[in-house]
Design an enzyme around this catalytic site. Structure first.
Site, short mmCIF file in Angstrom:
data_model
loop_
_atom_site.label_atom_id
_atom_site.label_comp_id
_atom_site.label_asym_id
_atom_site.label_seq_id
_atom_site.Cartn_x
_atom_site.Cartn_y
_atom_site.Cartn_z
NE ARG A 15 -4.08 1.87 0.92
CZ ARG A 15 -5.08 2.17 0.12
NH1 ARG A 15 -5.07 1.78 -1.16
NH2 ARG A 15 -6.11 2.87 0.55
CB THR A 45 -9.19 -0.69 -7.74
OG1 THR A 45 -9.08 0.51 -7.01
CG2 THR A 45 -8.51 -1.82 -7.02
CG ASN A 75 -8.20 6.20 -4.68
OD1 ASN A 75 -9.07 5.33 -4.51
ND2 ASN A 75 -8.29 7.39 -4.13
CB SER A 131 -7.09 -0.24 1.42
OG SER A 131 -7.54 -0.85 0.24
CB SER A 132 -12.48 -1.01 0.53
OG SER A 132 -12.95 0.05 1.28
N GLY A 176 -13.61 -1.38 -6.91
CA GLY A 176 -14.91 -0.77 -6.60
C GLY A 176 -14.94 0.07 -5.34
N GLY A 177 -13.78 0.58 -4.88
CA GLY A 177 -13.78 1.44 -3.70
C GLY A 177 -14.41 0.73 -2.52
O1 DON Z 1 -7.97 1.15 -1.45
C1 DON Z 1 -9.14 1.40 -1.68
O2 DON Z 1 -10.06 0.97 -1.03
C2 DON Z 1 -9.46 2.28 -2.87
N1 DON Z 1 -8.34 3.12 -3.18
C3 DON Z 1 -9.86 1.42 -4.02
C4 DON Z 1 -10.30 2.22 -5.22
C5 DON Z 1 -11.10 1.46 -6.20
O3 DON Z 1 -11.41 0.31 -6.00
C6 DON Z 1 -11.54 2.20 -7.40
N2 DON Z 1 -12.11 1.32 -8.38
N3 DON Z 1 -13.17 1.27 -8.81
#
Ligand code: DON
Length: 591
Positions: free
Chosen positions: A131, A403, A423, A474-475, A495-496
């Site tokens: 990370r 991501t 991100n 993070s997720s 997917g955040g």
């Molecule tokens: O680490 C995280 O949770 C976010 N930066 C992930 C971002 C993400 O999955 C964007 N994609 N759709």
């Protein structure tokens, strides 16, 4: 917050919805990639499923999946293939595949694959944290103005949004488990960058969408910026990136964190008033962590611990539903969606309050996943819609989201699950001048101010406040499910904040509802994250269930696609079923 979501959703999810309709058109471009070393320009099909006997790779791009499989065929193991796939993604999927970002790997070393070199570690699970970190001169309030209000976009776009990249350190930490020389693993990526590859309609759309940002945030014109619109069938050549990859091939991690590439990053920082220094780059280390491992029914779930919230949140959610009659209620039934939504609400309330980088903040992980605590949280679930005003994080005793994801399995039963990211799509939109790669905007994953939502609507507190050298929460939840010690499923998605709820639903879909792998991947998903107090559903989600949920008091909103889930499943006869999400260009390849 609404503003944040409306700003975000069109950008990341609506394009994915459109791609649902357009991906069919991409299915057969022409021919296939077979050469061990890549030729130019490529043309390819996008296979969504592989049913094979030896090994498979699922990733966001057919060329990257094919590169991984060709490494397996040349005698590489799952780790070799994962490294080669990740590097290929950095070229063919510049919106998210990266060398300027970071991520996590969860791996399983099969006992029977023990070689002399790996004997001590055979039959074990690995979690690798690469990370990004906050630069040494980052400060808690760096994205606030003099009045203490967030400066619009400052943590999202431009040089200041970037954390110290971790991907290259991560690749070399993965290499410890690989068999082939690194030069062999990186060569396909170098060739793809040097010779170019043919872009799909979705890639063209992504590139066209961000032209304004590329113009605004770059001082040296990157290859991604051009006056003519990108179109399906164009060839994207990345000479600067090829040069950077060659430096990494020849000098190892130092080819990125020191020397020419580091110099170009520092010059870029200087031009854009960024704060990453030579010491930040030289000091970056990937960290091997103890994976989060817990039981679910007869399975072992192996997933990512902090600084990903995935481990804690997934464990809380699965443990809350483990003894509930989900299978009898049925997939997408009102009862099942009600229970799963409330469970998601409870877990995300704790996420906001308690979770952050454990190296900087004391997180009561053991308490948060203890049976007594899980039981007490479950008791809070009302018969009708819950309300996030009433649900706070649990009171613990003092003692106490662009991501990309890839899955690999090899013939020996080793498996790798990696989620990696810049991100946002194309990260902070800055391409390091002369080095050809995008930097991340991962600083936005910190809580820039208590209660202020990040670009995924997630709120946080002290636990995830900015501090020098700290990793942002993070997720990302790369996950492996073991059945009696052997790999059964490899799962993950971008997917955040929806990542962990998607992994949760995919596991429940397969393990409880008995859905086929394709259905678990492609049928509509839903998402609740405590705040905002809304159940988001994908297009196609049962209207009858939505109506019943509304009658129960829920606010239900339809949004664009949720994630791009990749799954590998080992069948009872030991064949491998690899399924790529139909929401994008994702491809499953095997042999
Ligand atoms: O680490 C995280 O949770 C976010 N930066 C992930 C971002 C993400 O999955 C964007 N994609 N759709």
């Amino acid at each position: 917050m609404t503003q944040t979501f409306s700003r975000l959703f069109p950008r990341f999810f609506m394009s994915a919805v459109v791609s649902l309709f357009l991906s069919a058109a991409n299915l057969f471009l022409c021919g296939s990639l077979t050469a061990q070393h890549v030729l130019t320009p490529y043309s390819y099909s996008i296979p969504k499923k592989a049913l094979v006997s030896h090994g498979a790779v699922v990733s966001a791009h057919p060329l990257a999946s094919q590169v991984g499989v060709s490494i397996l065929q040349q005698g590489g193991n799952a780790f070799d293939a994962a490294i080669a796939t990740q590097l290929a993604l950095a070229v063919v999927y510049p919106a998210a595949g990266n060398i300027g970002g970071g991520g996590f790997m969860v791996g399983h070393l099969a006992a029977k694959s023990a070689t002399a070199q790996h004997k001590a570690t055979a039959g074990r699970d690995i979690a690798l944290d690469f990370r990004e970190k906050a630069p040494a001169s980052a400060t808690r309030d760096m994205y606030l103005d003099a009045a203490g209000n967030p400066v619009q976009g400052l943590s999202e776009n431009g040089h200041l949004a970037s954390g110290i990249p971790g991907t290259i350190a991560g690749l070399f930490a993965e290499l410890k488990y690989a068999k082939l020389p690194f030069a062999k693993l990186i060569q396909p990526a170098i060739d793809l960058a040097e010779n170019g590859f043919v872009i799909t309609a979705e890639e063209a759309r992504n590139l066209n969408h961000d032209q304004g940002y590329f113009k605004q945030y770059n001082t040296v014109q990157p290859v991604f910026l051009r006056t003519k619109e990108w179109a399906k069938g164009d060839t994207l050549v990345q000479k600067d990136l090829a040069k950077t990859l060659r430096l990494i091939r020849d000098k190892g991690a130092k080819g990125f964190y020191e020397g020419e590439t580091a110099r170009l990053i520092l010059e870029e920082m200087h031009r854009g008033k960024g704060i990453i220094t030579a010491a930040d780059l030289q000091g970056y280390k990937a960290i091997e962590r103890t994976p989060s491992i817990f039981s679910y029914k007869n399975y072992s779930i192996v997933t990512m611990p902090l600084p990903s919230s995935g481990g804690v949140v997934l464990q809380q959610m699965l443990k809350m539903v483990e003894n509930q009659p989900l299978a009898a209620d049925g997939f997408e039934s009102v009862k099942a969606v009600h229970l799963m939504t409330e469970v998601e609400r409870l877990a995300y309330a704790d996420r906001a309050q308690y979770l952050g980088d454990r190296d900087f903040y004391s997180v009561p992980v053991d308490t948060l996943v203890s049976p007594a605590y899980i039981h007490s949280r479950l008791a809070l679930i009302p018969a009708r819609a819950g309300n996030s005003r009433d649900i706070k994080a649990g009171v613990l005793s003092p003692a106490s989201e662009e991501t990309t994801h890839l899955d690999v399995i090899d013939a020996k039963g080793n498996a790798v699950s990696i989620t990696t990211t810049l991100n946002g799509g194309f990260g902070n939109k800055v391409v390091v001048g002369g080095a050809g790669f995008f930097l991340n905007n991962e600083m936005d994953d910190f809580s820039i101010k208590p209660g202020i939502p990040n670009m995924y609507g997630a709120v946080g507190t002290e636990a995830n406040a900015i501090a020098p050298g700290k990793r942002m929460l993070s997720s990302m939840s790369p996950t492996i499910v073991l059945d009696k010690g052997k790999v059964y499923l490899v799962v993950g998605t971008p997917g955040g904040t929806t990542i962990t709820t998607s992994v949760f639903q995919t596991l429940v879909d397969i393990l409880d509802f008995g859905l086929s792998t394709e259905d678990a991947v492609n049928l509509p998903k839903f998402h609740h994250q405590w705040l905002p107090d809304v159940v988001y559903v994908e297009p196609g989600f049962s209207i009858a269930t939505q109506d019943s949920l509304k009658v129960m008091g829920y606010t239900v909103a339809q949004r664009g696609s949720i994630g791009r889930t990749e799954v590998i499943k080992v069948l009872p006869d030991q064949r491998i079923e690899a399924v790529a999400d139909s929401r994008g260009d994702d491809a499953a390849v095997g042999y």
